[in-house]
Enzyme design. Structure first.
Site, short mmCIF file in Angstrom:
data_model
loop_
_atom_site.label_atom_id
_atom_site.label_comp_id
_atom_site.label_asym_id
_atom_site.label_seq_id
_atom_site.Cartn_x
_atom_site.Cartn_y
_atom_site.Cartn_z
CE LYS A 29 -18.78 10.86 -41.99
NZ LYS A 29 -17.99 11.58 -43.00
NE ARG A 98 -20.85 14.76 -42.76
CZ ARG A 98 -21.33 14.55 -41.54
NH1 ARG A 98 -22.64 14.56 -41.33
NH2 ARG A 98 -20.50 14.32 -40.55
N GLY A 107 -10.11 10.86 -42.15
CA GLY A 107 -9.38 11.82 -42.96
C GLY A 107 -8.94 11.30 -44.32
CG MET A 109 -12.23 8.25 -48.75
SD MET A 109 -13.42 6.97 -49.00
CE MET A 109 -14.13 6.88 -47.39
NE ARG A 343 -15.45 8.06 -35.55
CZ ARG A 343 -14.97 8.92 -36.46
NH1 ARG A 343 -15.35 8.83 -37.71
NH2 ARG A 343 -14.14 9.85 -36.10
CG HIS A 459 19.33 -15.86 -34.16
ND1 HIS A 459 19.89 -15.25 -33.06
CD2 HIS A 459 19.13 -17.16 -33.81
CE1 HIS A 459 20.03 -16.14 -32.08
NE2 HIS A 459 19.58 -17.31 -32.52
CB SER A 786 3.18 -31.38 -30.40
OG SER A 786 3.32 -29.99 -30.27
CB CYS A 854 4.83 -26.71 -29.70
SG CYS A 854 5.62 -27.79 -30.89
CE1 TYR A 874 0.43 -28.62 -26.32
CE2 TYR A 874 -0.87 -30.61 -25.93
CZ TYR A 874 0.30 -30.00 -26.35
OH TYR A 874 1.35 -30.76 -26.77
P1 ADP Z 1 -14.96 13.30 -41.63
O1 ADP Z 1 -15.46 11.95 -41.99
O2 ADP Z 1 -13.61 13.60 -42.16
O3 ADP Z 1 -15.13 13.59 -40.17
P2 ADP Z 1 -17.39 14.74 -42.11
O4 ADP Z 1 -18.25 14.30 -43.23
O5 ADP Z 1 -17.80 14.29 -40.76
O6 ADP Z 1 -15.90 14.35 -42.41
O7 ADP Z 1 -17.33 16.31 -42.14
C1 ADP Z 1 -16.39 17.05 -41.41
C2 ADP Z 1 -17.07 18.13 -40.60
O8 ADP Z 1 -17.84 18.96 -41.41
C3 ADP Z 1 -18.05 17.58 -39.59
O9 ADP Z 1 -17.43 17.24 -38.40
C4 ADP Z 1 -18.98 18.73 -39.38
O10 ADP Z 1 -18.52 19.53 -38.34
C5 ADP Z 1 -18.94 19.45 -40.68
N1 ADP Z 1 -20.20 19.18 -41.38
C6 ADP Z 1 -20.49 18.15 -42.18
N2 ADP Z 1 -21.77 18.21 -42.62
C7 ADP Z 1 -22.29 19.32 -42.06
C8 ADP Z 1 -23.59 19.93 -42.10
N3 ADP Z 1 -24.59 19.41 -42.81
N4 ADP Z 1 -23.78 21.06 -41.41
C9 ADP Z 1 -22.76 21.58 -40.69
N5 ADP Z 1 -21.53 21.08 -40.59
C10 ADP Z 1 -21.29 19.94 -41.28
MG MG Z 2 -16.70 13.43 -39.20
#
Ligand code: ADP
Ligand code: MG
Ligand code: MG
Length: 902
Positions: A29, A98, A107, A109, A343, A459, A786, A854, A874
């Site tokens: 990220k 974040r 989802g 962390m 990403r 088996h 083989s 094989c 092969y």
């Molecule tokens: P995840 O990795 O679970 O997607 P994120 O760190 O991307 O978590 O955060 C989840 C959501 O929170 C993001 O998709 C975004 O919409 C919102 N968010 C995160 N940082 C900001 C920010 N600085 N301003 C506004 N919304 C934010």
């Molecule tokens: Mg995100």
């Protein structure tokens, strides 16, 4: 990884300092936020705390020296840039904290939004938003909720219940109907929940909020679900996560604000277009949480054309820059678009091929890169038929997805009945408690196999995978009653002839017929879909990438096939010969009788008579196989399993004898068989009288097989064919064993080929560790090696596969002693080393020695790369795996830099 801990070590990077290649240090990220910042895209300013800081924290339990000061510096710089101070009562800067590791762990962390709000700054925030009290209190309640849950482990449901209560008090289901007063009340309720669970007031100090949130993100790396996810995805445990501190932008400022996700292509099909979801007047987490219904992204064009056009422009830009499907998160604050994440997006197997093909067309990547971006596991997935589960089908049992695919058919309980019904054109599912070699014909005839016992390596599972046939094993809710021809499950009885459906990918079992769609990719490989003339993006992409892989690869790909039908099929799939033709099935079925005669023979005459009766049968088998593989090499392995495997089990014989005696019948033959079974009993059959040892002990057995092979070849050649037989001796551990067999075989070859010249090679399997270690000697007597990596793995590790997989493999996988079962993917360090030694020393003794493999590893993607590296000629695998091996052999060349590694 040693945690760095000096005062001047750099732990914090501004977004303008990073780039997309720094994922190790900044997490995915952070690296991508930096990349977008440098591309000039509108990213809210912020900074990233490195994974090294997290590693240091996780090792020592405290923040490394220097980190606090660096955060302070970067925070001050951020405040200057934004013209606001964190948590300022008049005009607060708010930030999100974040998580973001090197590998995306969706989802897994934590993230906390709106850090910096407190009882005072919530008023300032409202004032700055034009006296928008509702927005300010909504943001504040979100902070307490996320902070409480993430940082202080307050149970999330408590906040959700309070929110529900507030909504029902208002008589609504929509959180947008809550006004500023309602939300102020909710903040009070949230604070009480916080106090109740933590024993302290919600922290009002902005900097304390920030520090605690950062620490919580560090710690979320070791949350239970994150640990489990990493183990499953094989992500190393010591990487740690980075932490991104990002100034907040607000999607919840009113109807001209909102938040969404976007994909630059369809991650399901790969189709070009605009895919995603948008939610007006909301903060990011609402989209995933499914609190309100999102609208399709293209609706945004109507709602806010300017932002929409701008977003599309950035999406095109990002795709071009990353040269791949991008997955994007964005927020619109009062008509101003902000990019919050991008990403390279996850995708289905089909989309992987389609997108790779499109990107080549668009000139963004070349074919080598396209080949690199797909893999054999994806191709294998695309080769299985699928259930269309849009109807209401509920599974009645769940076993182990032992061999993928989807199959429906009438239930049968015996191999014979399976063959019978299949001959009448019926689809059948063979249901057994467990299968054994006698069920082979039934397994071939059936559409799928369902067993109530046994794991992924039973088996049933192993044979089904070899045939590419759907199999669910170990569905232990099923009670199988073979004599009564029925099974019971979940209180229901299923009789012979009733229809069931099994999904070999998920292990689910359904009653009745679930519609199945055949795989287009298989139809293409079989030649019934012409990629040039059909409008199917997937088939065209697969064709293009496979063609490229074939052009690139150095490894030839052969198949393991025991019958003409298998050989023909594998050839359509691109097999360039047979690397393993097992001869043991040629001793099964009605030929068992002859094997029994051979075993019970009293004296040379009876033995020779039994062998003479087997000879024409085997010859006919070989003729068929040579015909199907005309012009291509066929490696035939002389008989390998212990002979007692061809006799009935001891208990059954004992019962037969007892019953027959009772009735006063003639039991001479049964008694003789029983005595033979007792005599031949072995404690460890795997290490017993088998392979070459049989050939040296039972006069005439190997000679009969050699004669059948060579006579078949001569017969084919006389009819104008071009057979290329290779005779392979199993289980050799010493060169003398091979020399003895060779001397006998050469005489026969010489005699039989006098009529018509056919070149016959003689070689050996390398499957006993001693053979690998004396390969230099063995090569003197072998024209080819083989590698039998199944046995080499068993004997290298000293465990027998059938005994250990259920017994302790789970524990070894859990402890990380195995990253993956060594039967699935070759153990490079140990068993692989034996292969390497044998390859090098064998070739040194006999330049030009042909080398192949094989074992089941021949169709495993990672193992194929290893065999390429080691310089084999092969790999040989089951017919169904041939395309996978072709693809991976091509990828191996591209990934090793296009060079021939030999
Ligand atoms: P995840 O990795 O679970 O997607 P994120 O760190 O991307 O978590 O955060 C989840 C959501 O929170 C993001 O998709 C975004 O919409 C919102 N968010 C995160 N940082 C900001 C920010 N600085 N301003 C506004 N919304 C934010
Ligand atoms: Mg995100
Ligand atoms: Mg073997």
């Amino acid at each position: 990884m040693a945690a760095q801990e000096t005062v001047d070590h750099k732990y914090v990077y501004d977004f303008s300092e990073g780039n997309k290649d720094l994922k190790d240090l900044l997490g995915g990220k952070g690296a991508n936020l930096a990349e977008m910042t440098n591309l000039g895209l509108p990213v809210p300013p912020g900074f990233t705390i490195t994974t090294e800081a997290c590693q240091a924290y996780l090792v020592t339990g405290r923040e490394p020296d220097g980190l606090a000061g660096q955060i302070e510096e970067h925070l001050e710089a951020l405040e200057r840039a934004m013209g606001k101070r964190l948590g300022d009562p008049q005009d607060p800067l708010l930030v999100s904290v974040r998580s973001g590791a090197k590998f995306s762990m969706p989802g897994m962390m934590e993230t906390v939004l709106n850090v910096g709000l407190n009882d005072e700054s919530v008023v300032g925030l409202s004032a700055q938003a034009g006296q928008n009290d509702r927005f300010a209190w909504d943001s504040y309640r979100r902070l307490i909720q996320m902070f409480g849950k993430t940082v202080c482990e307050v149970p999330g449901e408590e906040f959700e219940h309070a929110l529900d209560d507030a909504k029902s008090a208002k008589g609504t289901h929509n959180d947008l109907d809550l006004d500023a007063d309602d939300l102020r009340g909710l903040v009070d309720a949230y604070k009480k929940i916080f106090l109740k669970h933590t024993g302290r007031e919600f922290p009002q100090q902005p900097r304390e909020q920030l520090d605690l949130a950062i620490r919580a993100v560090f710690e979320s790396w070791n949350a239970e679900r994150a640990v489990l996810y990493r183990r499953q995805e094989r992500i190393p445990a010591d990487l740690g996560t980075a932490v991104n501190v990002v100034s907040m932008v607000f999607g919840n400022l009113g109807p001209d604000s909102g938040t969404g996700v976007a994909f630059t292509r369809d991650p399901a099909s790969g189709a070009q277009g605009i895919y995603g979801d948008y939610l007006a007047n909301a903060q990011g987490e609402d989209v995933v949480a499914g609190i309100r219904n999102t609208v399709p992204l293209n609706e945004l064009e109507r709602l806010d054309k300017k932002s929409y056009d701008e977003l599309l422009g950035y999406m095109a830009r990002l795709e071009e820059h990353y040269r791949d499907l991008c997955d994007i998160e964005f927020t619109i604050e009062r008509g101003k678009l902000w990019m919050l994440q991008t990403r390279v997006g996850k995708r289905t197997a089909a989309a992987a091929f389609v997108i790779a093909g499109q990107l080549v067309d668009e000139g963004l990547i070349d074919l080598d890169e396209a080949l690199h971006r797909v893999n054999g596991a994806q191709l294998a997935q695309l080769m299985f038929p699928r259930f269309q589960l849009d109807h209401e089908f509920q599974p009645v049992a769940k076993g182990i997805g032992a061999s993928p695919g989807a199959a429906s058919g009438k239930v049968v309980f015996t191999s014979a009945r399976a063959v019978e019904l299949a001959a009448e054109g019926e689809s059948v599912i063979l249901v057994r408690r467990e299968t054994n070699p006698d069920d082979l014909n039934g397994m071939i005839a059936a559409k799928g196999i369902l067993t109530s016992r046994g794991g992924k390596t039973s088996h049933a599972a192993v044979v089904a995978r070899g045939m590419g046939k759907t199999c669910v094993s170990g569905a232990d809710e099923i009670e199988v009653n073979v004599p009564a021809k029925r099974f019971t499950v979940a209180g229901q009885t299923v009789n012979e002839g009733d229809v069931v459906s099994i999904d070999g990918t998920t292990g689910k079992v359904y009653l009745g017929e679930v519609p199945v769609m055949p795989s287009e990719v298989v139809q293409y490989f079989e030649g019934s879909l012409d990629p040039e003339h059909i409008d199917n993006a997937l088939v065209r992409a697969v064709h293009r990438i496979m063609t490229h892989a074939d052009g690139k690869r150095r490894l030839a790909v052969r198949t393991n096939a025991d019958t003409g039908a298998d050989a023909a099929r594998a050839r359509r799939f691109g097999a360039e010969g047979i690397g393993l033709c097992r001869t043991e099935h040629m001793f099964l079925g009605d030929r068992r009788e002859l094997v029994e005669r051979l075993i019970l023979a009293r004296g040379a005459d009876e033995r020779e008579a039994a062998l003479a009766a087997l000879l024409p049968l085997q010859r006919a088998d070989f003729v068929e196989i040579f015909r199907e593989m005309d012009g291509l090499p066929v490696t035939v392995r002389l008989i390998d399993p212990p002979l007692h495997e061809f006799l009935p089990p001891l208990e059954q014989l004992a019962v037969n004898v007892a019953v027959a005696q009772e009735r006063g019948e003639d039991v001479a033959k049964e008694e003789a068989l029983l005595a033979a079974v007792r005599r031949m009993h072995e404690e460890n059959p795997m290490l017993g009288l088998r392979g070459v040892r049989l050939g040296l002990v039972i006069p005439g057995l190997f000679a009969m097989q050699v004669r059948a092979i060579v006579e078949a070849a001569v017969e084919c050649a006389q009819r104008g064919g071009d057979p290329k037989p290779e005779i392979m001796v199993p289980l050799v551990g010493a060169v003398q064993e091979l020399e003895t067999v060779r001397t006998e075989a050469e005489k026969i070859i010489e005699e039989v080929t006098r009529e018509k010249a056919v070149e016959v090679l003689i070689g050996t399997m390398i499957e006993v560790p001693r053979a690998a270690l004396t390969a230099g000697q063995i090569a003197e007597a072998a024209e080819f090696f083989s590698f039998g990596t199944n046995d080499l793995t068993q004997m290298g590790w000293g465990f027998s596969r059938d005994d250990v997989e259920g017994a302790f493999f789970w524990r070894y996988l859990e402890l990380g002693i195995f990253g993956i079962s060594p039967f699935e993917s070759i153990d490079r360090d140990g068993v692989g080393r034996l292969v390497r030694i044998a390859a090098e020393e064998g070739r040194a003794a006999r330049p030009g020695l042909k080398l192949g493999i094989c074992g089941e590893h021949g169709g495993d993607p990672d193992s194929v790369h290893f065999f390429h590296e080691v310089g084999l000629d092969y790999v040989s695998c089951s017919p169904f795996r041939v395309p996978v091996a072709r693809l991976e052999a091509g990828r191996a060349v591209v990934e090793s830099g296009g060079s021939d590694s030999r």
